[in-house]
Scaffold this active site. Sequence first.
Site, short mmCIF file in Angstrom:
data_model
loop_
_atom_site.label_atom_id
_atom_site.label_comp_id
_atom_site.label_asym_id
_atom_site.label_seq_id
_atom_site.Cartn_x
_atom_site.Cartn_y
_atom_site.Cartn_z
N THR A 35 0.83 -1.20 0.00
CA THR A 35 0.00 0.00 0.00
C THR A 35 0.86 1.25 0.00
O THR A 35 2.00 1.26 0.48
CB THR A 35 -0.92 0.03 1.23
OG1 THR A 35 -0.13 0.27 2.41
CG2 THR A 35 -1.69 -1.27 1.38
N ASP A 57 -4.32 5.82 2.68
CA ASP A 57 -3.96 6.99 3.48
C ASP A 57 -4.28 6.64 4.92
O ASP A 57 -5.45 6.52 5.30
CB ASP A 57 -4.77 8.21 3.03
CG ASP A 57 -4.40 9.49 3.78
OD1 ASP A 57 -3.77 9.39 4.86
OD2 ASP A 57 -4.75 10.58 3.31
N ASN A 84 4.04 0.45 8.75
CA ASN A 84 5.33 1.04 8.42
C ASN A 84 5.24 2.49 7.96
O ASN A 84 6.22 3.23 8.06
CB ASN A 84 5.99 0.20 7.32
CG ASN A 84 7.25 0.84 6.76
OD1 ASN A 84 8.28 0.89 7.42
ND2 ASN A 84 7.15 1.37 5.54
N SER A 139 8.31 1.01 14.71
CA SER A 139 8.48 2.20 15.53
C SER A 139 9.87 2.78 15.23
O SER A 139 10.22 2.98 14.06
CB SER A 139 8.33 1.85 17.01
OG SER A 139 8.46 3.00 17.82
N TYR A 153 7.17 13.62 17.06
CA TYR A 153 7.55 12.31 16.52
C TYR A 153 7.76 11.33 17.67
O TYR A 153 7.20 10.23 17.67
CB TYR A 153 8.84 12.45 15.72
CG TYR A 153 9.40 11.15 15.18
CD1 TYR A 153 8.94 10.62 13.98
CD2 TYR A 153 10.39 10.46 15.87
CE1 TYR A 153 9.45 9.43 13.48
CE2 TYR A 153 10.90 9.26 15.38
CZ TYR A 153 10.42 8.76 14.19
OH TYR A 153 10.93 7.58 13.71
N LYS A 157 5.64 7.87 18.70
CA LYS A 157 6.28 6.55 18.76
C LYS A 157 6.20 5.96 20.16
O LYS A 157 5.99 4.75 20.32
CB LYS A 157 7.73 6.64 18.29
CG LYS A 157 7.89 6.97 16.81
CD LYS A 157 7.28 5.90 15.91
CE LYS A 157 7.66 6.10 14.45
NZ LYS A 157 7.06 5.07 13.57
N THR A 189 17.51 5.10 3.85
CA THR A 189 16.27 5.20 3.07
C THR A 189 16.05 6.66 2.72
O THR A 189 16.85 7.54 3.05
CB THR A 189 15.07 4.69 3.87
OG1 THR A 189 14.77 5.63 4.93
CG2 THR A 189 15.33 3.32 4.48
#
Length: 289
Positions: A35, A57, A84, A139, A153, A157, A189
């Site tokens: 997705t 979404d 994720n 996480s 953030y 988490k 990434t």
Amino acid sequence: MEKPGLVWFVTGCSSGLGKSIVSTAYDAGHRIIATARNPAALSYLPDGPNVLKLTLDVTLKDSITQSLSAAVKKFGRIDVVVNNAGYAVMGDTESIAESDARLQVETLFWGPVFVTQEAVRIFRDINPKEQGGTLIQISSIGGLVTFPGSAFYHASKFALTGFTESFAKEMNPAWNIKFMVVSPGGIKTSFGSNIALGVRHPAYDTAESPLNQLMAYMGEPAIQETFSSPDQCARVLFDAVVAQEQRPLPRRLLMGAETIPLLEADLRISKEEMQTWKEETMQCSKGSI
């Protein structure tokens, strides 16, 4: 021996760790539901009977239920769900817009919460009886220790970790539903390009600012070279899931060499403070100090 044919539902598959997870599962002969907000970003996956590409979404509850329903319609069940999808809002906490902070929490906390609730229902009520399923929360080491400039953030988490561990304790063992929180450190990434930097507050935008020092450190090419490979992290996660009968899932799985010393240092400080203030702590159970 790997258990073949598991059905994986993974959010945030356009790049990075999500891309590596679905690629690893697909290459091993498993079935995948990949997705992304923009399904065109999933073109790296071949079309075929073992692949379903969906728009998702995670800030929209209807989008979550529709995509999970489509996955069940396609494959009849879901065995593994991986939350994720994510990005980071970074900046001086005093100056981050409320709308940006709320969207951060919606994406990193409430989105995974709704996916998790729906996944548990599917594992218990739709999958074959007692087959259960596995829920993986991606996480961060930032869900266990904190750094300057990422308050919302970290809040998201930390909340996700607490939610997951509490919800896991509600499971009837007969349902065979397993949870694992994965806490990576730096991964090579495009996540860095998905960091939204807020308008700086003049009181914090100085040479001695801890956030500025952290940003300079993280921007060093030599530091980025120490980050983990997303493909290697995906393989560790995949192996942990398919080998559960031989080695039960950990409650928390750290990824990356830097995560252990970071967590150990934080635990050491907590232990030292606990001992320093032990007398006062114990006095509280004996009445007022």
